[in-house]
Design a protein around this motif. Structure first.
Motif, short mmCIF file in Angstrom:
data_model
loop_
_atom_site.label_atom_id
_atom_site.label_comp_id
_atom_site.label_asym_id
_atom_site.label_seq_id
_atom_site.Cartn_x
_atom_site.Cartn_y
_atom_site.Cartn_z
N PRO A 80 0.82 -1.21 0.00
CA PRO A 80 0.00 0.00 0.00
C PRO A 80 0.86 1.26 0.00
O PRO A 80 1.98 1.27 0.55
CB PRO A 80 -0.80 -0.11 1.31
CG PRO A 80 -0.72 -1.56 1.69
CD PRO A 80 0.61 -2.04 1.19
N HIS A 81 0.36 2.31 -0.57
CA HIS A 81 1.08 3.58 -0.59
C HIS A 81 1.41 4.05 0.82
O HIS A 81 2.50 4.58 1.07
CB HIS A 81 0.21 4.63 -1.30
CG HIS A 81 0.87 5.97 -1.45
ND1 HIS A 81 0.82 6.93 -0.45
CD2 HIS A 81 1.60 6.51 -2.46
CE1 HIS A 81 1.48 8.01 -0.86
NE2 HIS A 81 1.97 7.78 -2.05
N LEU A 187 -4.71 7.33 -2.04
CA LEU A 187 -6.12 7.61 -2.24
C LEU A 187 -6.28 9.02 -2.82
O LEU A 187 -5.49 9.92 -2.51
CB LEU A 187 -6.88 7.51 -0.92
CG LEU A 187 -6.90 6.14 -0.23
CD1 LEU A 187 -7.53 6.27 1.16
CD2 LEU A 187 -7.67 5.12 -1.07
N ALA A 188 -7.29 9.20 -3.65
CA ALA A 188 -7.59 10.54 -4.14
C ALA A 188 -7.91 11.45 -2.96
O ALA A 188 -8.39 10.97 -1.93
CB ALA A 188 -8.76 10.49 -5.11
N PRO A 189 -7.62 12.76 -3.07
CA PRO A 189 -7.81 13.66 -1.92
C PRO A 189 -9.16 13.52 -1.20
O PRO A 189 -9.17 13.43 0.03
CB PRO A 189 -7.62 15.05 -2.53
CG PRO A 189 -6.66 14.80 -3.66
CD PRO A 189 -7.04 13.47 -4.22
N PRO A 190 -10.30 13.46 -1.91
CA PRO A 190 -11.56 13.32 -1.16
C PRO A 190 -11.64 12.00 -0.40
O PRO A 190 -12.10 11.96 0.75
CB PRO A 190 -12.63 13.39 -2.27
CG PRO A 190 -11.97 14.07 -3.41
CD PRO A 190 -10.55 13.64 -3.35
N GLU A 191 -11.18 10.90 -1.03
CA GLU A 191 -11.20 9.59 -0.37
C GLU A 191 -10.21 9.55 0.80
O GLU A 191 -10.47 8.95 1.84
CB GLU A 191 -10.87 8.48 -1.37
CG GLU A 191 -11.98 8.17 -2.34
CD GLU A 191 -12.09 9.19 -3.46
OE1 GLU A 191 -11.14 10.01 -3.62
OE2 GLU A 191 -13.12 9.19 -4.18
N VAL A 233 -9.34 -1.44 -1.32
CA VAL A 233 -9.52 -0.97 -2.70
C VAL A 233 -8.80 -1.89 -3.68
O VAL A 233 -9.36 -2.28 -4.71
CB VAL A 233 -9.00 0.48 -2.83
CG1 VAL A 233 -8.98 0.91 -4.30
CG2 VAL A 233 -9.86 1.44 -2.01
N GLU A 234 -7.56 -2.25 -3.37
CA GLU A 234 -6.81 -3.12 -4.28
C GLU A 234 -7.41 -4.52 -4.32
O GLU A 234 -7.50 -5.15 -5.40
CB GLU A 234 -5.35 -3.19 -3.83
CG GLU A 234 -4.43 -3.98 -4.75
CD GLU A 234 -4.20 -3.31 -6.10
OE1 GLU A 234 -3.70 -3.99 -7.03
OE2 GLU A 234 -4.51 -2.10 -6.22
#
Length: 445
Positions: A80-81, A187-191, A233-234
């Motif tokens: 994960p990031h 994750l995208a900023p909102p997520e 998510v992955e």
């Protein structure tokens, strides 16, 4: 707990409900060798941050064995990031002292100071000849110096160079190859913001994962949940079982039996099934090595298993210490001593001054000195002199501010023949907290 556990999660509308012993209770089924074979050959193997950082703490042979296993897993390895972000953030701190050498020497220096105070107090109580007292302190100092030098010799200074030049770092070199194209996106900023808010909510409501870290200062309380969200998510994209490898043994990840991890938390197993329809497995690094030997026929020396297990045990001990409440630190602390002295100055000023004077005199104050600072008449009795101190200490103990097994803050010292108090002493740890260094000219006396 393989992929088949999702097969009977629902029934057609109107049909009789059907299920089995483990439906809804998948976390309680012990994984089989075949389950592990499936996840190691077709699933996602996800290393936690501590797995990557502990590579610096292993013996080089054990480190290479674990890296060889990760290399052999190939595309099944995925990070994960959040794991990589934490790795780079924490890496320099680990490189400064990968095996805890500096911390051990600091702990030893604290013990040295306490031991010296004990010797001084004992020597003064017995009116020991100054030369004999000096010999004892010299022997003590020599012993501590020898041990400290031996510990310092084991310090791995080579790793400090890696913090300024990652090209020299063998761990980074291997991980760069293993994880090429296998690190997930942020994750995208909102997520990401939503995950942070959800992580904080879980910390407040003690919902796994991450609430144990959230209770400690200096940690990112939502970091574990961000990692967990990225795994979900992955996994939802791959639809493969997940093997999470972590050296963490805290209750917000593991289902524990008498303190031992026996499987992932049931809430986490259910959540991954609901969000990604994937099974969740969890192992520690030494178990990954063992499984690689059994399932993938990879040769793993017993010494490597032992070394990885050793580092895991040390990590568990650190986690256990971190979990201790701040108001339950063993022995006396500066905060506790200040609290008692503050109350004594209001209610029993002479006792407060006696403690402070004892701290400045190697932990002991004589009967004559008590009379002098208090201005007592010669015929006044000192019976009950320590009673106010005991009462105030008991008050704070009842509120969890001082451990119940703390040494008496002020204790009478009696003459063996007359049975009369010849003075009062305070613990060596309190002397170390309050006392000022003795005058070298007087110290030998």
């Amino acid at each position: 707990m393989g992929e088949s556990i999702t097969a009977s999660r629902g029934s057609a509308p109107g049909a009789p409900s059907k299920g089995g012993l483990f439906d809804g209770f998948e976390a309680y089924r012990t994984p089989s060798v075949e389950d592990y074979r499936r996840v190691l050959t077709t699933g996602m193997v996800v290393p936690d941050t501590n797995v990557l950082l502990n590579l610096y703490r292993y013996h080089p042979d054990a480190r290479d064995n674990l890296l060889d296993v990760l290399t052999g897993l190939g595309e099944r390895v995925w990070a994960p990031h959040q794991v990589i972000a934490e790795f780079w953030t924490q890496r320099n701190n680990v490189l400064r002292d990968p095996r805890g050498t500096t911390a051990t020497r600091n702990d030893l220096d604290k013990l040295r100071g306490q031991a010296e105070q004990v010797i001084r107090t004992w020597a003064k109580r017995l009116s020991l000849d100054p030369a004999e007292a000096a010999d004892l302190r010299k022997a003590l100092t020599a012993g501590f110096d020898h041990v400290s030098e031996q510990i310092a010799a084991a310090h791995d200074r080579e790793m400090a160079r890696y913090s300024t030049d990652s090209n020299l770092d063998p761990v980074v070199k291997r991980l760069a190859t293993i994880l090429e194209g296998r690190v997930g996106p942020a994750l995208a900023p909102p997520e990401h913001q939503a995950a942070l808010e959800e992580g904080l909510r879980r910390v407040e409501q003690q919902i796994p994962p991450g609430y144990k870290d959230g209770a400690k200062k200096g940690t990112a309380p939502a970091g574990d949940y961000v990692l967990w969200k990225q795994i979900q998510v992955e996994a939802a994209t791959r639809r493969r079982p997940v093997l999470f490898v972590t050296g963490d043994v805290k209750e917000d990840w593991w289902r524990l039996d008498q303190g031992l991890p026996i499987g992932p938390r049931p809430e986490l197993v259910r959540e991954l099934l609901d969000t990604a329809e994937c099974a969740l497995f969890m192992v520690r690094p030494d178990e990954l090595l063992r499984l690689a030997g059994e399932v993938l026929s990879v040769e793993v020396p017993a010494a490597a298993l032992a070394d990885v297990g050793r580092v895991q045990q040390l990590q568990q001990e650190r986690d256990d210490r971190d979990d201790e409440p701040e108001d339950q630190e063993p022995g006396w602390t500066a905060v506790a001593v200040d609290a008692v002295l503050g109350r004594l100055r209001q209610e029993a000023a002479v006792q407060a001054r006696a403690i402070e004077r004892a701290a400045a005199s190697d932990g002991f104050i004589s009967r004559d000195e008590v009379y002098r600072i208090a201005g007592y008449e010669a015929d006044r009795s000192l019976r009950g002199f320590t009673r106010p101190v005991r009462r105030i200490v008991a008050y704070f103990q009842g509120r969890g501010r001082i451990p119940l097994d703390a040494e008496p803050l002020l204790d009478a010292v009696y003459d063996d023949q007359s049975g009369q108090a010849i003075g009062f002493q305070i613990p060596a740890s309190v002397t170390a907290l309050l006392g000022s260094p003795a005058d070298p000219a007087v110290d030998e006396n």
